[in-house]
Design a protein around this motif. Sequence first.
Motif, PDB file in Angstrom:
ATOM      1  N   ALA A 164       0.862  -1.176   0.000  1.00  0.00           N
ATOM      2  CA  ALA A 164       0.000   0.000   0.000  1.00  0.00           C
ATOM      3  C   ALA A 164       0.901   1.229   0.000  1.00  0.00           C
ATOM      4  O   ALA A 164       1.776   1.353   0.851  1.00  0.00           O
ATOM      5  CB  ALA A 164      -0.905  -0.001   1.228  1.00  0.00           C
ATOM      6  N   VAL A 165       0.694   2.104  -0.984  1.00  0.00           N
ATOM      7  CA  VAL A 165       1.540   3.290  -1.136  1.00  0.00           C
ATOM      8  C   VAL A 165       0.676   4.503  -1.464  1.00  0.00           C
ATOM      9  O   VAL A 165      -0.487   4.375  -1.837  1.00  0.00           O
ATOM     10  CB  VAL A 165       2.603   3.090  -2.249  1.00  0.00           C
ATOM     11  CG1 VAL A 165       3.605   2.023  -1.855  1.00  0.00           C
ATOM     12  CG2 VAL A 165       1.945   2.744  -3.578  1.00  0.00           C
ATOM     13  N   ASN A 166       1.277   5.679  -1.373  1.00  0.00           N
ATOM     14  CA  ASN A 166       0.572   6.915  -1.688  1.00  0.00           C
ATOM     15  C   ASN A 166       0.836   7.293  -3.149  1.00  0.00           C
ATOM     16  O   ASN A 166       1.764   8.036  -3.452  1.00  0.00           O
ATOM     17  CB  ASN A 166       0.999   8.032  -0.736  1.00  0.00           C
ATOM     18  CG  ASN A 166       0.125   9.259  -0.878  1.00  0.00           C
ATOM     19  OD1 ASN A 166      -0.894   9.231  -1.574  1.00  0.00           O
ATOM     20  ND2 ASN A 166       0.505  10.330  -0.238  1.00  0.00           N
ATOM     21  N   GLY A 167       0.044   6.746  -4.046  1.00  0.00           N
ATOM     22  CA  GLY A 167       0.126   7.083  -5.470  1.00  0.00           C
ATOM     23  C   GLY A 167       1.378   6.565  -6.150  1.00  0.00           C
ATOM     24  O   GLY A 167       2.178   5.830  -5.569  1.00  0.00           O
ATOM     25  N   THR A 168       1.539   6.965  -7.399  1.00  0.00           N
ATOM     26  CA  THR A 168       2.697   6.498  -8.168  1.00  0.00           C
ATOM     27  C   THR A 168       3.997   7.065  -7.616  1.00  0.00           C
ATOM     28  O   THR A 168       5.023   6.391  -7.638  1.00  0.00           O
ATOM     29  CB  THR A 168       2.549   6.861  -9.660  1.00  0.00           C
ATOM     30  OG1 THR A 168       2.349   8.271  -9.781  1.00  0.00           O
ATOM     31  CG2 THR A 168       1.394   6.106 -10.298  1.00  0.00           C
ATOM     32  N   ALA A 169       3.972   8.283  -7.099  1.00  0.00           N
ATOM     33  CA  ALA A 169       5.183   8.858  -6.504  1.00  0.00           C
ATOM     34  C   ALA A 169       5.587   8.061  -5.267  1.00  0.00           C
ATOM     35  O   ALA A 169       6.774   7.787  -5.049  1.00  0.00           O
ATOM     36  CB  ALA A 169       4.969  10.320  -6.150  1.00  0.00           C
ATOM     37  N   GLY A 170       4.622   7.666  -4.463  1.00  0.00           N
ATOM     38  CA  GLY A 170       4.905   6.850  -3.290  1.00  0.00           C
ATOM     39  C   GLY A 170       5.443   5.490  -3.679  1.00  0.00           C
ATOM     40  O   GLY A 170       6.315   4.930  -3.002  1.00  0.00           O
ATOM     41  N   TYR A 171       4.914   4.947  -4.783  1.00  0.00           N
ATOM     42  CA  TYR A 171       5.399   3.652  -5.238  1.00  0.00           C
ATOM     43  C   TYR A 171       6.833   3.760  -5.755  1.00  0.00           C
ATOM     44  O   TYR A 171       7.669   2.911  -5.454  1.00  0.00           O
ATOM     45  CB  TYR A 171       4.487   3.062  -6.316  1.00  0.00           C
ATOM     46  CG  TYR A 171       4.931   1.683  -6.712  1.00  0.00           C
ATOM     47  CD1 TYR A 171       5.013   0.676  -5.765  1.00  0.00           C
ATOM     48  CD2 TYR A 171       5.301   1.397  -8.012  1.00  0.00           C
ATOM     49  CE1 TYR A 171       5.445  -0.593  -6.105  1.00  0.00           C
ATOM     50  CE2 TYR A 171       5.723   0.135  -8.358  1.00  0.00           C
ATOM     51  CZ  TYR A 171       5.801  -0.848  -7.400  1.00  0.00           C
ATOM     52  OH  TYR A 171       6.235  -2.097  -7.730  1.00  0.00           O
ATOM     53  N   GLU A 172       7.128   4.812  -6.517  1.00  0.00           N
ATOM     54  CA  GLU A 172       8.500   4.996  -6.993  1.00  0.00           C
ATOM     55  C   GLU A 172       9.467   5.106  -5.815  1.00  0.00           C
ATOM     56  O   GLU A 172      10.541   4.498  -5.818  1.00  0.00           O
ATOM     57  CB  GLU A 172       8.607   6.251  -7.863  1.00  0.00           C
ATOM     58  CG  GLU A 172      10.025   6.479  -8.353  1.00  0.00           C
ATOM     59  CD  GLU A 172      10.243   7.821  -9.006  1.00  0.00           C
ATOM     60  OE1 GLU A 172      11.343   8.015  -9.539  1.00  0.00           O
ATOM     61  OE2 GLU A 172       9.339   8.678  -8.969  1.00  0.00           O
ATOM     62  N   GLU A 173       9.077   5.848  -4.807  1.00  0.00           N
ATOM     63  CA  GLU A 173       9.924   5.987  -3.623  1.00  0.00           C
ATOM     64  C   GLU A 173      10.111   4.643  -2.919  1.00  0.00           C
ATOM     65  O   GLU A 173      11.212   4.298  -2.484  1.00  0.00           O
ATOM     66  CB  GLU A 173       9.321   7.008  -2.660  1.00  0.00           C
ATOM     67  CG  GLU A 173      10.187   7.264  -1.448  1.00  0.00           C
ATOM     68  CD  GLU A 173       9.646   8.384  -0.573  1.00  0.00           C
ATOM     69  OE1 GLU A 173       9.987   8.369   0.615  1.00  0.00           O
ATOM     70  OE2 GLU A 173       8.903   9.250  -1.072  1.00  0.00           O
ATOM     71  N   PHE A 174       9.033   3.871  -2.800  1.00  0.00           N
ATOM     72  CA  PHE A 174       9.127   2.540  -2.197  1.00  0.00           C
ATOM     73  C   PHE A 174      10.106   1.664  -2.977  1.00  0.00           C
ATOM     74  O   PHE A 174      10.957   0.992  -2.389  1.00  0.00           O
ATOM     75  CB  PHE A 174       7.743   1.878  -2.148  1.00  0.00           C
ATOM     76  CG  PHE A 174       7.786   0.433  -1.744  1.00  0.00           C
ATOM     77  CD1 PHE A 174       7.962   0.086  -0.411  1.00  0.00           C
ATOM     78  CD2 PHE A 174       7.662  -0.566  -2.696  1.00  0.00           C
ATOM     79  CE1 PHE A 174       8.009  -1.250  -0.030  1.00  0.00           C
ATOM     80  CE2 PHE A 174       7.707  -1.901  -2.327  1.00  0.00           C
ATOM     81  CZ  PHE A 174       7.881  -2.246  -0.998  1.00  0.00           C
ATOM     82  N   LEU A 175      10.001   1.684  -4.311  1.00  0.00           N
ATOM     83  CA  LEU A 175      10.909   0.876  -5.135  1.00  0.00           C
ATOM     84  C   LEU A 175      12.361   1.302  -4.945  1.00  0.00           C
ATOM     85  O   LEU A 175      13.232   0.474  -4.647  1.00  0.00           O
ATOM     86  CB  LEU A 175      10.547   0.999  -6.614  1.00  0.00           C
ATOM     87  CG  LEU A 175       9.335   0.251  -7.123  1.00  0.00           C
ATOM     88  CD1 LEU A 175       9.129   0.546  -8.600  1.00  0.00           C
ATOM     89  CD2 LEU A 175       9.444  -1.235  -6.879  1.00  0.00           C
ATOM     90  N   ARG A 176      12.624   2.584  -5.128  1.00  0.00           N
ATOM     91  CA  ARG A 176      14.009   3.078  -5.098  1.00  0.00           C
ATOM     92  C   ARG A 176      14.646   2.986  -3.716  1.00  0.00           C
ATOM     93  O   ARG A 176      15.789   2.572  -3.590  1.00  0.00           O
ATOM     94  CB  ARG A 176      14.066   4.531  -5.586  1.00  0.00           C
ATOM     95  CG  ARG A 176      13.945   4.709  -7.079  1.00  0.00           C
ATOM     96  CD  ARG A 176      14.190   6.148  -7.549  1.00  0.00           C
ATOM     97  NE  ARG A 176      13.307   7.136  -6.936  1.00  0.00           N
ATOM     98  CZ  ARG A 176      13.658   7.960  -5.941  1.00  0.00           C
ATOM     99  NH1 ARG A 176      14.858   7.934  -5.444  1.00  0.00           N
ATOM    100  NH2 ARG A 176      12.792   8.826  -5.456  1.00  0.00           N
TER     101      ARG A 176
END
Length: 157
Positions: free
Chosen positions: A113-125
């Motif tokens: 669970a993430v906050n939007g695509t920006a949150g997902y990119e941050e989670f990945l990186r």
Amino acid sequence: MVKPLDRIDRKILRVLLGNARLSNSQVAEMVGLSPSPCWQRIRRLEQDGYITGYVTLLNQRLLGATETVIIEVTLDRHDDEILESFGRAMAAMPEVLEVYLTTGEYDYFIKVAVNGTAGYEEFLRKKLYRVPGIRHSRSTFALRCLKQTHSIAPMVD
């Protein structure tokens, strides 16, 4: 020795699955028992492992995690050290809701669970791609949840 479920046990489990905050008296009334035998059955169901816990389900959208992402992960190798390390890393990440070791093309199925695509990119990186041993991942954003349960409901005779 674990006692097999009877019809009343299955009714109790279905009632608690629907609302675990009901009082013992409410559960007893709904399954046709008096409170004392109902309480004894619930305690036995807990002791026998049919009931493993009670949880509070939170609305992840209201908490700022607006997107659910399913990630399939393949590891470089499958020795005990890598599997244990990967499991510990997933357990330490609050965004990770569920992790399954799977068969097939990918080794793991992860729900985050993430906050939007920006949150997902941050989670990945900042998190996932820093976990040693990951060879490949594939992500899918969930558009809508059509069904969400946390256990199967036992059939009642």
